[in-house]
Write a protein that holds these residues in place. Structure first.
Motif, PDB file in Angstrom:
ATOM      1  N   LEU A 358       0.828  -1.209   0.000  1.00  0.00           N
ATOM      2  CA  LEU A 358       0.000   0.000   0.000  1.00  0.00           C
ATOM      3  C   LEU A 358       0.857   1.252   0.000  1.00  0.00           C
ATOM      4  CD1 LEU A 358      -2.863  -0.967   2.498  1.00  0.00           C
ATOM      5  CD2 LEU A 358      -2.799  -1.184   0.004  1.00  0.00           C
ATOM      6  N   ARG A 359       0.367   2.277  -0.709  1.00  0.00           N
ATOM      7  CA  ARG A 359       1.087   3.539  -0.805  1.00  0.00           C
ATOM      8  C   ARG A 359       0.106   4.714  -0.680  1.00  0.00           C
ATOM      9  NH1 ARG A 359       4.413   0.342  -0.376  1.00  0.00           N
ATOM     10  NH2 ARG A 359       6.375   0.020  -1.511  1.00  0.00           N
ATOM     11  N   ARG A 361      -2.547   7.393  -0.425  1.00  0.00           N
ATOM     12  CA  ARG A 361      -3.942   7.410   0.004  1.00  0.00           C
ATOM     13  C   ARG A 361      -4.459   6.014   0.307  1.00  0.00           C
ATOM     14  NH1 ARG A 361      -8.005  10.709  -3.584  1.00  0.00           N
ATOM     15  NH2 ARG A 361      -9.306  10.019  -1.820  1.00  0.00           N
ATOM     16  N   GLU A 362      -3.858   4.992  -0.299  1.00  0.00           N
ATOM     17  CA  GLU A 362      -4.311   3.619  -0.050  1.00  0.00           C
ATOM     18  C   GLU A 362      -4.179   3.268   1.433  1.00  0.00           C
ATOM     19  OE1 GLU A 362      -3.093   1.521  -4.304  1.00  0.00           O
ATOM     20  OE2 GLU A 362      -1.679   1.523  -2.633  1.00  0.00           O
ATOM     21  N   VAL A 365      -7.147   4.797   3.267  1.00  0.00           N
ATOM     22  CA  VAL A 365      -8.379   4.041   3.010  1.00  0.00           C
ATOM     23  C   VAL A 365      -8.377   2.746   3.795  1.00  0.00           C
ATOM     24  CG1 VAL A 365      -9.690   2.810   1.239  1.00  0.00           C
ATOM     25  CG2 VAL A 365      -8.721   5.067   0.736  1.00  0.00           C
ATOM     26  N   TRP A 366      -7.240   2.068   3.814  1.00  0.00           N
ATOM     27  CA  TRP A 366      -7.114   0.802   4.557  1.00  0.00           C
ATOM     28  C   TRP A 366      -7.366   1.022   6.053  1.00  0.00           C
ATOM     29  CZ3 TRP A 366      -3.794  -0.907   8.401  1.00  0.00           C
ATOM     30  CH2 TRP A 366      -3.738  -2.280   8.633  1.00  0.00           C
ATOM     31  N   GLU A 369     -11.120   1.796   6.748  1.00  0.00           N
ATOM     32  CA  GLU A 369     -11.974   0.606   6.685  1.00  0.00           C
ATOM     33  C   GLU A 369     -11.914  -0.189   7.978  1.00  0.00           C
ATOM     34  OE1 GLU A 369     -10.535  -1.443   3.275  1.00  0.00           O
ATOM     35  OE2 GLU A 369     -11.710  -0.234   1.841  1.00  0.00           O
TER      36      GLU A 369
END
Length: 381
Positions: A358-359, A361-362, A365-366, A369
Motif C-alpha cells: 500500500l502507498r 492514500r491507499e 483508506v485501509w 476501513e
C-alpha cells in the motif's frame, strides 16, 4: 529588616505596632476563616504608618501599587499583599475614576467601608485575633446573604460581576437592595475593559460548583445584555437550557475549557465567534465549543462512519473524546461513549499488519476501513 530570616506574620505585626501602626488580615481570608475554610490568599492591611517607614523596615518588600501603596512581601514563606488603609472618592467614570487617600489617619473601619460586600468588609487584628466587623459581615455569612457594604458599591461597575461571581462560588443569595444597586451600573459597564469581564468569567467557571448562577444573577440585575449578550440573545427557554447544561457539565469536570465548551450545544457558531471577537476568549475555549456544536450535529444519528469521523476530529482538536462525553452526558444526548470507542478503534488498528504494497492514500483508506469495522462491531455487541 533583612531577608536572610523568614518573616513571620507575628514579627510583621509586632514590628508595625512598634512604629505606632497596626496590621490586619482583610477580605476573603477573614471571610473564609469564619466559614471554616482554608484561605487561598492572605491579604494584609496596615494602618497608622507612612510608606517611607514601612520601606525602611522591610526593604525586601516590592512596591506594586500606583495610585496607593501596595507591597508584595513574603510572610511565613508565602508571597502576600500588604496594602495601606485607604479611602476612595468617585471623581470620574469607570474603575479608574477614584481619588484615593492612604494617610496614616485612615482607620481600618474606613478602609473596610469602601469594599464591595459585607462578607468581604471584615478584618482580623494580627496581634489580638479580634474580628473587626462594623457592617454585619459575620451575620450575613451565617444567613448566606450577599449585601452591599454601602451605596458606594455601584461606583465601580465591575463589582456587579464580582457580586455574581461571589453568588456562584459561595452559593449565597443576593439581597434585593444590592441587586438593585448592581442594576444601576448598566450604562457604565458598557465602557469597562472586556478583560475585566473575562477575568470574572474565568473565576466563576473555574471556582464555582454551579457556575450558571453567575449568569443568572447578572440576568436578574438586567446586566446580561451588556456583559454576555450572546447568552442574553437566546430565548429564555434556550438560555435556561444552556445554563442547565453548564451546571450539569460542571458536576463532572472542573476544566474551564470543557465547561465553556458546553455552550456549543446551544450557541450557534456565529454567536460563539461574535463572543470571541468582542472579548478574545482563550483559543481552546472557542475551538472546544465550536467542535462540540459541530460534532453534536454530526452525531445526531450516530453510526460507525460518523463516529470515526468524530473521533479523528477530537484527536486533533482542543478537547478529547472524554471531554465530549462529559458534555454529551450533561445534555442527555443519545450518543455512545466516545472514549471507550476510541480505545476500541485504536486497539483494532494496532492488531492489524499494514500490507507492504500500500502507498499514499491507499494507506488512509485501509486504516479507515478497519476503524469503521471495529466501531461497527463494538456498536453491535
Amino acid at each position: 529588616m533583612g531577608d536572610t530570616l523568614e518573616l513571620s506574620e507575628r514579627t510583621l505585626a509586632e514590628t508595625v505596632a512598634a512604629q505606632g501602626g497596626r496590621l490586619y488580615r482583610v477580605g476573603g481570608c477573614v471571610r473564609d476563616a469564619l466559614r471554616g475554610l482554608p484561605a487561598k490568599d492572605i491579604d494584609f492591611c496596615v494602618t497608622g504608618m507612612v510608606k517611607k517607614n514601612f520601606k525602611e523596615l522591610f526593604p525586601e518588600a516590592k512596591e506594586c501599587g500606583k495610585s496607593f501603596p501596595v507591597f508584595l512581601l513574603t510572610v511565613d514563606g508565602v508571597k502576600c499583599e500588604v496594602a495601606f488603609a485607604r479611602t476612595e472618592r468617585k471623581v470620574g467614570p469607570g474603575y479608574l475614576g477614584f481619588k484615593v487617600s492612604s494617610k496614616p489617619k485612615v482607620t481600618i473601619e474606613e478602609d473596610l467601608f469602601r469594599r464591595d460586600t459585607t462578607i468581604n468588609s471584615m478584618a482580623m487584628d494580627c496581634l489580638s485575633g479580634a474580628i473587626i466587623d462594623p457592617y454585619g459581615g459575620r451575620e450575613d455569612i451565617e444567613r448566606g446573604i450577599l449585601r452591599a457594604t454601602s451605596e458606594h458599591f455601584s461606583e465601580d461597575p465591575i463589582r456587579a460581576l464580582r457580586l455574581a461571581g461571589q453568588a456562584a462560588r459561595l452559593g449565597f443569595t443576593v439581597e434585593p437592595r444590592t441587586l438593585a444597586l448592581a442594576a444601576t451600573v448598566a450604562e457604565e459597564l458598557k465602557d469597562e475593559p472586556v478583560e475585566r469581564m473575562l477575568a470574572e468569567l474565568t473565576k466563576a467557571l473555574s471556582e464555582a460548583a454551579e457556575p450558571a448562577r453567575f449568569f443568572r444573577v447578572l440576568d436578574e440585575a438586567h446586566l446580561l445584555p451588556v456583559t454576555f449578550g450572546e447568552l442574553a440573545a437566546l430565548g429564555r427557554g434556550e438560555r435556561e437550557r444552556a445554563l442547565q447544561l453548564l451546571d450539569a457539565t460542571a458536576t463532572q469536570t472542573s476544566s474551564l475549557k470543557v465547561r465553556f465548551a458546553s455552550f456549543g450545544l446551544t450557541l450557534p457558531q456565529e454567536e460563539l465567534e461574535k463572543w470571541n471577537k468582542r472579548m478574545t476568549l482563550p483559543g481552546d475555549w472557542l475551538e472546544g465549543a465550536i467542535t462540540v456544536g459541530q460534532l453534536a450535529k454530526l452525531l445526531a444519528q450516530p453510526d460507525a462512519e460518523t463516529i470515526v469521523t468524530a473521533l479523528i476530529r477530537l484527536g486533533r482538536g482542543a478537547i478529547e473524546a472524554a471531554d465530549f462525553d462529559c458534555i454529551a452526558k450533561a445534555g442527555a444526548l443519545s450518543i455512545p461513549e466516545l472514549a471507550g470507542l476510541k480505545a476500541v478503534m485504536q486497539q483494532a488498528v494496532r492488531a492489524e499488519v499494514l500490507p507492504p504494497q500500500l502507498r499514499g492514500r491507499e494507506i488512509g483508506v485501509w486504516l479507515r476501513e478497519r476503524q469503521v469495522k471495529a466501531i461497527a462491531c463494538a456498536l453491535e455487541a
